[in-house]
Design a protein around this motif. Structure first.
Motif: not given
Length: 620
Positions: A58-81
């Motif tokens: 997926x092409x974030x942020x054009x495609x929207x990623x929603x994490x529930x509840x968000x506590x598993x978003x650390x990897x997402x943060x690492x990959x987005x700078x």
């Protein structure tokens, strides 16, 4: 490898060998960083390959990623700078959940579970209405969060559309503890079914499995030159809802993950992708842990996973002991949890009385109304829940429990300022909300003895709901009363004719004592007092403050809508002429910081309260 990644496009440029190396490095970084700061370790170790796959397909942020509840978003943060985790969950550092102010790749900041599907369906519908048919909304939801009622409301709604929604079920069989209920059994049946094998191409095959003969359709997707695991469509609950189902997929096989997500993306309508992951993957202490201690950790030794500083005896432990003792005395006592058996202290009770504990999943509304039903049937339910999560069930507390005179006890853990988990986790709203519920009684114990007493008194009420609220962390020293005026306990007195009364609610009683001492040092006669049962207005309040010039209330809830205001209104109606100063949490969303930092910033420390009181006296 990680230094080469500053945006998702960089991930899409890597080959499979580089991706494998990157996944390993990410796990090393997570263990090293979170062991220093504390945070949600296990959930993030389990979604490394899944998150890599999401950002490759997926092409974030054009495609929207929603994490529930968000506590598993650390990897997402690492990959987005966002790779500086040195101050994770601390003031000025990265938040422990997605945060819009950090990145355009973050969308939903509310870290309460089961909301992602509703967010994604709304976003996808908005894209469709704007004619942006090439954009996809992706919801990543755990099997634990999928037990929540909002998730099923969203599934019912999205199945009636052709919007581009991809629902990724991250199935690790756990939330804080093993996921329970019919959904868990269904997913476990899929997870362990031997019929999910590798096939090539389309076809049909009939299986005999302890029941009638059934026919299943299967498919294997070619990813590059490799045939990845079969994606089987079977008549089942998700397809009965009108959703296309893809899976189960090995969530630690990146090629399988990418193939499944690509298949879902290209379908162009609602698709559910079932991904199997292992919580704590790649970190042996977490993989071997059966108690799920690594869901969220404090500072730990990375080599062993053991705490750097053992926890002191805490408020939750006091409740756990008293609940177990009461359960041995009363066979009508029932514990209820919303997928948090161990964090709220019900584990010892469950081990002793397994038939008298109900885990409803992440479904607070259902928990409250079913508790009212239990009370009607002659039991006394005790719903132990984080204070912030009871917000979700206010209507049920009001109209199912209180309206029907249900003897239900609510044990509100993590009440007040919690700090490092951010705005959605501070338990600062409960008193302002619950004081408007007719017949409901609220206790705010100040120490372990008053906590034990409050619990026993709460479960003795069988015709109205009762609430006992207590903070996160260790219990302070006992604060015995020097004497009492009705239900008001006087904890300290300076002088014979108090000009000022400082009233501390719950754990703020210690602050009241300290503030009174500082005020007395300025030559002012002052007393410090508290009450265990704080709503309705405690008996003896008017008598205690009737001759004072100033009354100061301190609470770890909203200052302008809390119980201090309620006490002041009652005293004025009784003819008390004193002026009132209310100190509490401001009505705003508090960003992540330590509890001590928020207390200081809110003017809730003893020195600030003493200074404000003395200034008011000088200006009077």
């Amino acid at each position: 490898m990680l230094e080469r990644i500053s945006q998702p496009q960089d991930v899409r440029a890597l080959n499979q060998e580089e991706l494998t190396e990157l996944a390993s490095e990410i796990r090393d970084v997570l263990v090293d960083s979170v062991s220093r700061t504390g945070g949600h370790l296990g959930p993030n170790l389990g979604v490394v390959e899944l998150t890599l796959g999401l950002h490759r397909v997926f092409d974030s942020p054009r495609d929207t990623l929603v994490f529930d509840t968000g506590h598993q978003s650390y990897v997402h943060k690492l990959l987005t700078g966002r790779q500086d985790f040195s101050n994770l969950r601390s003031r000025g550092g990265l938040a422990g959940y997605p945060q819009r102010s950090e990145s355009e790749h973050d969308v939903v900041e509310n870290s309460h579970a089961s909301t992602s599907l509703s967010w994604a369906t709304g976003i996808a519908r908005g894209y469709a209405l704007r004619g942006e048919d090439d954009r996809t909304a992706v919801a990543v939801i755990g099997d634990g969060a999928l037990t929540g009622g909002m998730a099923w409301e969203a599934l019912n709604s999205v199945s009636d559309t052709q919007d581009r929604v991809v629902i990724v079920v991250n199935d690790n069989g756990r939330s804080y503890a093993p996921t329970i209920g019919g959904l868990a059994r269904r997913l476990d049946g899929i997870r362990t079914d031997p019929r999910y094998e590798q096939f090539l191409g389309w076809g049909k095959r009939t299986f005999k499995d302890r029941g009638p003969m059934r026919t299943f359709t299967y498919k294997t997707v070619m990813h590059g030159k490799r045939a990845v695991k079969g994606l089987i469509t079977e008549p089942g609950m998700f397809e009965d809802l009108g959703l296309k189902y893809v899976g189960p997929v090995d969530g630690h096989d990146l090629e399988q993950v990418e193939a499944a997500l690509t298949h879902a993306r290209d379908y162009g309508g609602p698709v559910l992708v079932h991904v199997l992951t292992e919580k704590g993957r790649g970190y042996i202490p977490a993989e071997e842990d059966v108690a799920d201690r690594f869901h969220a950790v404090g500072k730990i030794h990375p080599e062993t996973g053991l705490p750097v500083k053992p926890s002191r005896f805490g408020w939750t432990k006091v409740f756990a002991e008293e609940m177990l003792a009461a359960g041995r005395e009363r066979d009508d006592l029932v514990g209820i949890t919303a997928a948090m058996l161990q964090p709220v202290g019900l584990q010892p009770f469950a081990e002793a009385f397994p038939e008298r504990v109900i885990d409803v999943g992440i479904a607070e509304q259902h928990a409250v109304t079913s508790a009212a039903g239990l009370a009607f049937a002659g039991m006394h339910p005790v719903f132990a829940v984080y204070a912030t999560f009871l917000n979700r069930a206010f209507d049920q507390v009001l109209l199912d429990a209180a309206l029907h005179g249900a003897g239900v006890t609510f044990m509100l853990d993590r009440a007040g300022i919690t700090g490092d988990d951010g705005p959605s986790h501070n338990g600062m709203w409960d008193m302002a909300l619950l004081r408007h519920v007719p017949t409901l009684q609220i206790a705010a114990p100040r120490d372990a003895p008053s906590m034990r007493q409050a619990f026993r008194e709460a479960i003795a009420v069988d015709d109205a709901p009762t609430v006992v609220r207590y903070p996160k962390g260790p219990v302070g020293d006992d604060l015995p009363a020097a004497r009492s005026v009705g239900a008001m306990d006087i904890l300290a007195e300076h002088g014979e004719q108090p000009q000022v009364a400082v009233l501390g609610l719950g754990p703020m009683a210690t602050t009241a004592v300290d503030a009174a001492e500082k005020i007395a040092a300025d030559g002012i006669d002052v007393l410090a007092a508290s009450a265990t049962w704080v709503h309705p207005v405690p008996e003896g309040l008017v008598e205690l403050v009737k001759d004072c010039d100033w009354v100061v209330t301190i609470e770890d809830g909203l200052a302008d809508a809390g119980l201090g205001q309620e006490w002041a209104d009652a005293a004025r109606q009784a003819g008390v002429k004193a002026q009132w100063l209310h100190r509490g949490v401001p009505r705003e969303f508090l960003q992540h910081a330590s509890r001590a930092q928020i207390v200081e910033a809110s003017g809730l420390d003893a020195s600030a309260i003493a200074d404000a009181t003395l200034a008011a006296l000088r200006d009077d």
